[in-house]
Design a protein around this motif. Structure first.
Motif, short mmCIF file in Angstrom:
data_model
loop_
_atom_site.label_atom_id
_atom_site.label_comp_id
_atom_site.label_asym_id
_atom_site.label_seq_id
_atom_site.Cartn_x
_atom_site.Cartn_y
_atom_site.Cartn_z
N ARG A 63 -8.18 2.49 -1.39
CA ARG A 63 -8.69 2.14 -0.07
C ARG A 63 -8.75 3.41 0.78
N GLU A 64 -9.70 3.45 1.70
CA GLU A 64 -9.78 4.55 2.65
C GLU A 64 -9.40 4.01 4.02
N GLN A 65 -8.45 4.68 4.66
CA GLN A 65 -7.95 4.21 5.95
C GLN A 65 -7.60 5.41 6.82
N LYS A 73 0.84 -1.19 0.00
CA LYS A 73 0.00 0.00 0.00
C LYS A 73 0.88 1.24 0.00
N GLU A 99 -3.74 0.35 -3.02
CA GLU A 99 -3.29 -1.00 -2.72
C GLU A 99 -2.93 -1.66 -4.04
#
Length: 431
Positions: free
Chosen positions: A50-52, A2, A59
């Motif tokens: 992706r949301e984090q 990522k 990713e």
């Protein structure tokens, strides 16, 4: 693996759609194989968003196959409905950031190749289209490459001005922090107008530019500037901005067949010389553009370095910025007008049983307003695609600009040349 999405990638939030009309036999299994072949080559087509923790991440190497949707019919109504859907529908984070729609019929086919601008620009999308069409005949695998990021472009760049960039970025970040967010959506509606000038005028313009030692891009840009001065009046922009293709060995980490989301750009004043001799003014502008392009290439690492010092504002604050631009700029686009030239487009290999009948390019921005023209030559004809928010130019204003632009091109061809030919030019003409 990522990685955090860069500031530039966060801010470029829009879709680009290439609509390619083909004549000839098109087989679903071969098209699917061609799509998979292209996806296997390009890292940007194999990654997901992706949301984090409030941040957006890429990713790598986990994406499912690029979606292919088949719709029966290539009539005008179907085409208009489907390209608008592809241009305006956001990409789902859990799917590849490329998708294809095949408008299928017995006589001809249309492929709508849509990508998010976050992974590629117009030149990159041309690479995708070429490789897709080539894959319909060739099953040979394409050579994959390592993903290219803004960090690769910046590298160990140090021109001694990093502290100035940090100071400017600190100020911008402070302004962004003070901006009030708004949930109120921005009123946006984009106009898309396509036209072409025909093979005869295209060839005449190409020959005249060569004789006058002026690039076609320069001649088109100058004619556009004069058309704007004749028609836009209070909505006249301050600058015309053109992107620079950072490939072509200009940046060592970028090759011509790699996907990338953008490079540098150069700007020229929208109000150009009032010299009555078009070609004298064009030669002067051409010299200026060559200097601007060289400087723009040198500036790319520094611009990327500066952008990565900026904390991207939220979508709610971007809406506030757009409203601020509406209030303080004449054309509601920060007094900018963009002009791109994709050059002479060759999409098929010699001897291909397929034929490209038409190409249309549609651009939509989710975050900001769009205002500009894309030029390209296909099948010997110069084409133009205008995209502009109707808050920038109304349809009658855009039509008037188009008509004045074409009138300027015809007028410049009618002018006598004042260029004194060199001996080399005379020898080449005699030969």
């Amino acid at each position: 693996m990522k990685r955090k999405m860069s500031t530039i990638e966060r801010m470029i939030d829009g879709n680009v759609v290439f609509a390619v009309t083909l004549a000839g036999d098109l087989d679903e299994s071969r098209l699917r194989a061609a799509i998979d072949r292209v996806q296997a080559k390009h890292p940007a087509l194999r990654m997901l968003i992706r949301e984090q923790g409030g941040a957006l991440l890429y990713e790598m190497d986990c994406a499912p196959p690029v979606p292919l949707r088949i719709v029966e019919g290539v009539d005008h109504e179907t085409h208009a409905r489907e390209w608008r859907h592809e241009a305006y529908a956001p990409f789902v984070h859990e799917l590849p950031q490329l998708r294809l729609t095949w408008l299928r019929s017995d006589e001809e086919h249309e492929l709508l190749i849509a990508a998010t601008h976050r992974i590629c620009d117009g030149m990159s999308q041309l690479t995708i289209v070429r490789e897709l069409l080539d894959g319909l005949e060739s099953g040979q695998a394409l050579v994959p490459y390592r993903a290219i990021t803004p960090t690769d472009v910046i590298g160990d760049f140090d021109d001694g001005k990093r502290w100035k960039r940090r100071a400017a970025a600190w100020l911008i970040n402070a302004v962004f922090a003070l901006l009030p967010p708004t949930r109120r959506p921005v009123d946006k509606h984009e106009l898309h107008i396509h036209w072409s000038v025909g093979a005869e005028l295209t060839e005449a313009l190409r020959r005249r530019c060569k004789a006058e030692a002026v690039s076609l891009h320069t001649a088109l840009l100058l004619a556009l500037s004069q058309a704007q001065q004749a028609t836009l009046q209070r909505k006249m922009p301050d600058w015309i901005e053109s992107p620079i293709d950072a490939r072509r060995e200009r940046l060592s980490m970028l090759k011509s067949d790699m996907l990338f989301f953008g490079g540098g750009s150069f700007k020229v004043p929208a109000r150009q010389s009032a010299d009555p001799d078009f070609w004298s003014a064009a030669r002067e502008l051409n010299r200026h553009i060559l200097q601007q392009v060289a400087q723009g290439i040198d500036d790319i690492p520094g611009k990327y370095q500066f952008c990565e010092m900026i904390r991207p504002p939220s979508q709610a604050k971007i809406r506030t910025l757009v409203r601020l631009g509406d209030a303080i700029s004449r054309n509601r686009n920060w007094n900018l007008f963009s002009f791109s030239n994709l050059g002479n487009i060759q999409l098929l290999q010699p001897g291909s049983p397929l034929r490209v009948r038409r190409l249309r390019i549609y651009v939509h921005s989710f975050a900001s307003r769009v205002l500009g023209v894309i030029a390209y030559t296909l099948n010997g004809e110069l084409n133009f695609m205008y995209t502009g928010d109707d808050q920038c130019l109304s349809r009658p204003e855009a039509d008037a600009l188009r008509a004045a632009f074409m009138a300027q091109l015809e007028a410049c061809l009618a002018q006598d040349s004042t260029l004194v030919p060199t001996q080399d030019a005379l020898d080449a003409e005699a030969a």
